[in-house]
Design a protein around this motif. Structure first.
Motif, PDB file in Angstrom:
ATOM      1  N   ALA A  82       7.625 -12.286 -18.429  1.00  0.00           N
ATOM      2  CA  ALA A  82       7.467 -13.730 -18.198  1.00  0.00           C
ATOM      3  C   ALA A  82       6.414 -13.980 -17.124  1.00  0.00           C
ATOM      4  O   ALA A  82       5.536 -14.837 -17.288  1.00  0.00           O
ATOM      5  N   GLU A  83       6.486 -13.248 -16.038  1.00  0.00           N
ATOM      6  CA  GLU A  83       5.512 -13.401 -14.954  1.00  0.00           C
ATOM      7  C   GLU A  83       4.092 -13.140 -15.472  1.00  0.00           C
ATOM      8  O   GLU A  83       3.175 -13.923 -15.211  1.00  0.00           O
ATOM      9  N   ASP A  84       3.928 -12.054 -16.205  1.00  0.00           N
ATOM     10  CA  ASP A  84       2.603 -11.707 -16.731  1.00  0.00           C
ATOM     11  C   ASP A  84       2.071 -12.800 -17.652  1.00  0.00           C
ATOM     12  O   ASP A  84       0.895 -13.176 -17.571  1.00  0.00           O
ATOM     13  N   ALA A  85       2.929 -13.311 -18.533  1.00  0.00           N
ATOM     14  CA  ALA A  85       2.491 -14.357 -19.470  1.00  0.00           C
ATOM     15  C   ALA A  85       2.097 -15.632 -18.733  1.00  0.00           C
ATOM     16  O   ALA A  85       1.049 -16.226 -19.021  1.00  0.00           O
ATOM     17  N   TRP A  86       2.915 -16.073 -17.788  1.00  0.00           N
ATOM     18  CA  TRP A  86       2.604 -17.297 -17.051  1.00  0.00           C
ATOM     19  C   TRP A  86       1.293 -17.158 -16.289  1.00  0.00           C
ATOM     20  O   TRP A  86       0.529 -18.113 -16.184  1.00  0.00           O
TER      21      TRP A  86
ATOM     22  N   LEU B  57      -1.316 -15.614 -17.119  1.00  0.00           N
ATOM     23  CA  LEU B  57      -2.466 -15.748 -18.015  1.00  0.00           C
ATOM     24  C   LEU B  57      -2.858 -17.211 -18.183  1.00  0.00           C
ATOM     25  O   LEU B  57      -3.968 -17.527 -18.584  1.00  0.00           O
ATOM     26  N   ARG B  58      -1.916 -18.109 -17.903  1.00  0.00           N
ATOM     27  CA  ARG B  58      -2.129 -19.563 -17.997  1.00  0.00           C
ATOM     28  C   ARG B  58      -2.606 -19.981 -19.390  1.00  0.00           C
ATOM     29  O   ARG B  58      -3.499 -20.806 -19.531  1.00  0.00           O
ATOM     30  N   ASP B  59      -1.963 -19.431 -20.416  1.00  0.00           N
ATOM     31  CA  ASP B  59      -2.248 -19.777 -21.809  1.00  0.00           C
ATOM     32  C   ASP B  59      -1.027 -20.530 -22.343  1.00  0.00           C
ATOM     33  O   ASP B  59      -0.025 -19.910 -22.705  1.00  0.00           O
ATOM     34  N   PRO B  60      -1.063 -21.877 -22.364  1.00  0.00           N
ATOM     35  CA  PRO B  60       0.115 -22.659 -22.753  1.00  0.00           C
ATOM     36  C   PRO B  60       0.703 -22.271 -24.108  1.00  0.00           C
ATOM     37  O   PRO B  60       1.924 -22.210 -24.255  1.00  0.00           O
ATOM     38  N   SER B  61      -0.126 -22.002 -25.101  1.00  0.00           N
ATOM     39  CA  SER B  61       0.382 -21.648 -26.430  1.00  0.00           C
ATOM     40  C   SER B  61       1.143 -20.336 -26.403  1.00  0.00           C
ATOM     41  O   SER B  61       2.178 -20.193 -27.045  1.00  0.00           O
ATOM     42  N   ARG B  62       0.645 -19.401 -25.652  1.00  0.00           N
ATOM     43  CA  ARG B  62       1.312 -18.095 -25.569  1.00  0.00           C
ATOM     44  C   ARG B  62       2.633 -18.194 -24.810  1.00  0.00           C
ATOM     45  O   ARG B  62       3.646 -17.631 -25.220  1.00  0.00           O
ATOM     46  N   VAL B  63       2.633 -18.912 -23.701  1.00  0.00           N
ATOM     47  CA  VAL B  63       3.852 -19.059 -22.909  1.00  0.00           C
ATOM     48  C   VAL B  63       4.923 -19.793 -23.704  1.00  0.00           C
ATOM     49  O   VAL B  63       6.104 -19.424 -23.669  1.00  0.00           O
ATOM     50  N   ALA B  64       4.534 -20.802 -24.468  1.00  0.00           N
ATOM     51  CA  ALA B  64       5.497 -21.595 -25.237  1.00  0.00           C
ATOM     52  C   ALA B  64       6.243 -20.747 -26.262  1.00  0.00           C
ATOM     53  O   ALA B  64       7.382 -21.066 -26.620  1.00  0.00           O
ATOM     54  N   LEU B  65       5.648 -19.653 -26.728  1.00  0.00           N
ATOM     55  CA  LEU B  65       6.304 -18.792 -27.711  1.00  0.00           C
ATOM     56  C   LEU B  65       7.543 -18.091 -27.156  1.00  0.00           C
ATOM     57  O   LEU B  65       8.359 -17.593 -27.922  1.00  0.00           O
TER      58      LEU B  65
ATOM     59  N   LEU C 250       1.893 -16.945 -10.106  1.00  0.00           N
ATOM     60  CA  LEU C 250       3.348 -16.938 -10.083  1.00  0.00           C
ATOM     61  C   LEU C 250       3.873 -15.548  -9.761  1.00  0.00           C
ATOM     62  O   LEU C 250       3.352 -14.548 -10.255  1.00  0.00           O
ATOM     63  N   ILE C 251       4.927 -15.500  -8.959  1.00  0.00           N
ATOM     64  CA  ILE C 251       5.644 -14.260  -8.689  1.00  0.00           C
ATOM     65  C   ILE C 251       7.099 -14.515  -9.045  1.00  0.00           C
ATOM     66  O   ILE C 251       7.712 -15.447  -8.536  1.00  0.00           O
ATOM     67  N   LYS C 252       7.629 -13.716  -9.965  1.00  0.00           N
ATOM     68  CA  LYS C 252       9.050 -13.812 -10.334  1.00  0.00           C
ATOM     69  C   LYS C 252       9.704 -12.491  -9.979  1.00  0.00           C
ATOM     70  O   LYS C 252       9.087 -11.440 -10.094  1.00  0.00           O
ATOM     71  N   GLU C 253      10.951 -12.560  -9.573  1.00  0.00           N
ATOM     72  CA  GLU C 253      11.694 -11.325  -9.330  1.00  0.00           C
ATOM     73  C   GLU C 253      13.146 -11.538  -9.726  1.00  0.00           C
ATOM     74  O   GLU C 253      13.672 -12.646  -9.628  1.00  0.00           O
ATOM     75  N   ILE C 254      13.757 -10.488 -10.178  1.00  0.00           N
ATOM     76  CA  ILE C 254      15.142 -10.559 -10.621  1.00  0.00           C
ATOM     77  C   ILE C 254      16.037 -10.786  -9.410  1.00  0.00           C
ATOM     78  O   ILE C 254      15.835 -10.188  -8.359  1.00  0.00           O
ATOM     79  N   TRP C 255      16.968 -11.687  -9.548  1.00  0.00           N
ATOM     80  CA  TRP C 255      17.940 -11.935  -8.496  1.00  0.00           C
ATOM     81  C   TRP C 255      19.269 -11.368  -8.951  1.00  0.00           C
ATOM     82  O   TRP C 255      19.914 -10.607  -8.245  1.00  0.00           O
ATOM     83  N   THR C 256      19.666 -11.725 -10.148  1.00  0.00           N
ATOM     84  CA  THR C 256      20.828 -11.154 -10.798  1.00  0.00           C
ATOM     85  C   THR C 256      20.618 -11.329 -12.285  1.00  0.00           C
ATOM     86  O   THR C 256      19.951 -12.268 -12.709  1.00  0.00           O
ATOM     87  N   PHE C 257      21.127 -10.428 -13.087  1.00  0.00           N
ATOM     88  CA  PHE C 257      20.896 -10.585 -14.512  1.00  0.00           C
ATOM     89  C   PHE C 257      22.143 -10.962 -15.276  1.00  0.00           C
ATOM     90  O   PHE C 257      22.079 -11.364 -16.414  1.00  0.00           O
TER      91      PHE C 257
END
Length: 146
Positions: free
Chosen positions: A34-38, A40-48, A85-92
């Protein structure tokens, strides 16, 4: 694989691995993808990554479906320049993710936002109804540590 073929392959894939139920390792992988996709800032790709009928709320705006998600990200990333964007797992177990992102506007004012997200996935690995809380700081606070 070329970029065009890779994107075409992503669009044709019905599943978005890793799939639930998650282990710690697959949850971390989901967050990283998710972090990698966001970033890239490609709205069509992220929406998938979201279900076709995904429902979001962004402040007073309700966003329903992939086309609305694409429009939202297009507006967002046209306004939020050099978005990172930086995302990190908090709890799964409860699909919670911590995030932080920075960006600047066209007047070169910088902003940083922090928050938490609760993710819910369908069996194919698409996000259904993201719930996010966020707080942000403008550049004056970043420099003075308010």
């Amino acid at each position: 694989m070329s970029g065009t073929r890779a994107l075409k392959s992503v669009r044709m894939t019905k599943q978005r691995p890793p799939l639930p139920p998650f282990t710690f390792d697959t949850a971390v992988e989901k967050v990283r993808r998710a972090e990698d996709a966001w970033n890239l800032r490609d709205p069509s790709r992220v929406a998938l990554a979201y279900t076709p009928d995904s429902v979001w709320r962004n402040r007073s705006e309700f966003i329903v479906g992939r086309e609305a998600i694409i429009a939202f990200f297009t507006r967002k990333w046209n306004r939020e320049l050099d978005y990172r964007l930086i995302k990190e797992i908090w709890t799964f177990r409860e699909n919670r993710v911590r995030f932080a992102y920075e960006w600047h506007n066209d007047s070169d004012n910088w902003f940083r936002s922090y928050g938490n997200e609760n993710w819910e996935f369908n069996a194919d690995g698409h996000e259904r109804s993201p719930l996010m809380t966020r707080s942000g700081l403008d550049s004056s606070c970043l420099e003075s540590r308010c």
